[in-house]
Scaffold this motif. Structure first.
Motif, short mmCIF file in Angstrom:
data_model
loop_
_atom_site.label_atom_id
_atom_site.label_comp_id
_atom_site.label_asym_id
_atom_site.label_seq_id
_atom_site.Cartn_x
_atom_site.Cartn_y
_atom_site.Cartn_z
N GLU A 181 18.54 57.35 -35.43
CA GLU A 181 17.91 58.68 -35.40
C GLU A 181 18.94 59.80 -35.29
O GLU A 181 18.65 60.94 -35.66
CB GLU A 181 16.92 58.75 -34.23
N ARG A 182 20.14 59.51 -34.81
CA ARG A 182 21.14 60.56 -34.63
C ARG A 182 21.93 60.86 -35.90
O ARG A 182 22.70 61.82 -35.92
CB ARG A 182 22.12 60.16 -33.51
N THR A 183 21.75 60.05 -36.93
CA THR A 183 22.55 60.22 -38.15
C THR A 183 21.67 60.67 -39.32
O THR A 183 20.44 60.64 -39.27
CB THR A 183 23.25 58.90 -38.51
N ILE A 184 22.35 61.09 -40.39
CA ILE A 184 21.67 61.53 -41.62
C ILE A 184 21.68 60.38 -42.62
O ILE A 184 22.69 59.68 -42.78
CB ILE A 184 22.38 62.76 -42.22
N HIS A 185 20.56 60.20 -43.33
CA HIS A 185 20.42 59.09 -44.28
C HIS A 185 19.87 59.61 -45.61
O HIS A 185 19.15 60.61 -45.64
CB HIS A 185 19.48 58.00 -43.72
N ILE A 186 20.19 58.90 -46.67
CA ILE A 186 19.63 59.21 -47.99
C ILE A 186 18.45 58.27 -48.23
O ILE A 186 18.62 57.04 -48.24
CB ILE A 186 20.68 59.04 -49.10
N LYS A 194 17.79 62.94 -45.37
CA LYS A 194 16.82 63.12 -44.28
C LYS A 194 17.47 62.72 -42.97
O LYS A 194 18.33 61.82 -42.92
CB LYS A 194 15.57 62.26 -44.53
N SER A 195 17.06 63.38 -41.90
CA SER A 195 17.53 62.97 -40.57
C SER A 195 16.87 61.66 -40.18
O SER A 195 15.81 61.29 -40.68
CB SER A 195 17.19 64.05 -39.54
N GLY A 196 17.52 60.95 -39.26
CA GLY A 196 16.98 59.68 -38.84
C GLY A 196 15.60 59.79 -38.22
O GLY A 196 14.78 58.87 -38.33
N ARG A 197 15.32 60.91 -37.58
CA ARG A 197 14.00 61.10 -36.97
C ARG A 197 12.91 61.25 -38.01
O ARG A 197 11.72 61.05 -37.72
CB ARG A 197 14.02 62.32 -36.04
#
Length: 500
Positions: A181-186, A194-197
């Motif tokens: 949730e603290r990292t950014i993902h594609i 999108k953010s992990g949240r």
């Protein structure tokens, strides 16, 4: 003995404490000083192990890879003679290390002490190196050991290795989720950052996508309900947990619709009698005894019997089956002999009335046999399971609804609730011997003919071919004999369908 300037010692203590506080920040917890001795706790974390380690429970052979371990606490008390002569007093607190492991660590810490040098941070590095060099595996044993060594403290024996294993697995799961949730993902579906949240990572297969895409995916599958397809991972079709489905739908009404659909398609889904969540029962390895009625709720951890909805009763016959068996064997016995009270009688009557409602208000689909309820409207029915169209009155069916030779008049075959249900409920509370309920049960039940089974079954509908859910044996409701092939039901034998 070397003379020690006591005025310098507190300054040295204060200098080391200042360095440790700047390194550990909120993980440095200062305690009240006792006898002018500085005491504090250091929380040593291992959240980012260099490589994943294989966590193994020796007794059950359960294993899983983890990349996070819970922190341990190091209690430090400075002596006035530290660091000139004596090392500080310490205590390692860790519940997932045994006494032998902690004793080995403490011995290494003692050997590292050199008079005149500060030692606390060196000890911390030693503790970290211990977990960073576990040779890629960490084994939990059942060991009974106790010690009065004040250099460490553990509750390993009290907690037990299996519970410690479960706690470590859960801690690793929570930390992985927090890290995600603290990292950014594609998002692999829409390719947006999108953010992990805003994403959901599946626990079993570790695939992920943004919640917006997953919601569209789930709604699309829900609209094609005729495909009888569960909502699983979009990539590998791994099953999802209910908590993951709840985040995907984000609408309780849609989730309830999906759960009802699954309930229509499978007999392995039941409702927990305690928290009322729907759960899917895993088929047991054993098909004998009462193992098939075992169920465990994943939400409230309540273990219960699927037949009687009460707490699980291993190695004994279900009280509900025993009650019906007593009724069948003693149809003329009074209520005291059968050990039936009014509440138990009313429960059985309600169950029988539910069966009557099913028979009168629902009909099996002529194609797939799924029960369908008609609560109004015309006679044109559409099965949501197999998508065929059929006539409620005569049972004609096809892929499209159209004119057909229907000879049944609607006014004679309208579905209706049994008008005598309320009267029966009223009578049961005034019937001291329960003769009415005994008669109602006996006319509907038949026992499996296999000697090592003898499971009691209740007939629902007109079909006289019953299948024992305990041993899988086919038998006839009318004569109680085992059925082999199609020759049992013929013009010279029993009828395949009869009404009670």
């Amino acid at each position: 003995m070397e003379y020690i300037d006591k005025e310098l010692i507190p300054a040295e203590h204060e200098e080391e404490i200042l360095v440790l506080r700047s390194i550990f920040n909120e993980d440095f917890v200062s305690n009240d000083n006792v006898d002018h001795q500085s005491t504090f706790n250091l929380i040593v974390r291992f959240d980012s192990l260099p490589e994943k380690i294989l966590l193994i429970h020796n007794k059950s052979n359960a294993s899983t890879e983890v990349s996070h371990l819970p922190p341990i606490t190091l209690h430090i008390t400075y002596k006035n003679t530290y660091p000139k002569i004596d090392p500080p007093l310490y205590c390692i607190e860790c519940d997932y290390l045994t006494c032998d492991q902690l004793s080995s660590l403490a011995n290494k810490m003692d050997k590292m002490w050199i008079s005149g040098d500060v030692i606390v941070y060196t000890w911390i590095e030693l503790l970290k190196d211990y977990f960073f060099n576990l040779n890629n595996q960490f084994i939990l044993f059942d060991i009974n050991s106790s010690t009065d060594d004040k250099r460490f403290r553990t509750n390993y024996d009290k907690i037990g290795s299996k519970q410690i294993y479960d706690q470590l697995v859960e801690y690793n799961r929570v930390q992985n989720q927090s890290e995600f949730e603290r990292t950014i993902h594609i998002c692999p579906i829409c390719l947006d950052e999108k953010s992990g949240r805003s994403c959901l990572k599946f626990e079993k297969c570790h695939h992920y996508a943004c919640l917006s895409c997953l919601n569209s995916y789930a709604i699309q599958l829900l609209s094609r309900i005729q495909e009888n397809k569960a909502i699983n991972c979009y990539e590998c079709d791994s099953p999802l947990f209910l908590t993951e489905l709840r985040r995907i739908f984000s609408d309780d009404k849609l989730l309830l619709k999906y759960q009802k659909h699954l309930l229509e398609q499978t007999t392995d889904m039941v409702w927990c009698p305690r928290c009322h969540h729907s759960i899917i029962c895993v088929p047991p390895e054993s098909t004998s005894g009462n193992h098939r009625s075992f169920a465990e709720c994943v939400h409230c951890q309540f273990i219960f019997c699927r037949r009687c909805q009460q707490s699980w009763h291993p190695q004994v016959q279900c009280p509900k089956d025993a009650m019906i068996q007593d009724i069948q064997q003693n149809p003329n016995a009074d209520k005291d002999k059968l050990k039936l009270n009014r509440i138990e009688l009313s429960k059985i009557l309600l169950e029988l009335d539910n069966i009557q409602i099913i028979e009168q208000c629902t009909k099996p689909c002529p194609s797939c046999q799924v029960r369908i309820e008609k609560n109004g409207g015309c006679q044109h029915m559409n099965c949501r399971h197999c998508q065929i169209h059929f006539c409620w009155l005569c049972g004609w069916y096809g892929r499209a609804y159209g004119p057909h030779p229907c000879n049944v008049k609607p006014e004679k075959q309208q579905a209706s609730l049994p008008s005598e249900m309320n009267e029966k409920l009223e009578q049961i509370f005034h019937d001291e011997n329960g003769k009415q309920i005994i008669h109602a049960v006996v006319k509907r039940i038949q026992m499996c003919p296999r000697e090592n089974c003898r499971q009691t079954h209740i007939k629902v509908g007109a079909n006289n071919l019953l299948k024992c859910e305990k041993c899988g044996n086919d038998f006839c409701f009318l004569c109680g004999e085992a059925v082999y092939g199609k020759f049992h039901f013929s013009e010279y034998g029993c009828k395949i369908t009869t009404q009670l």
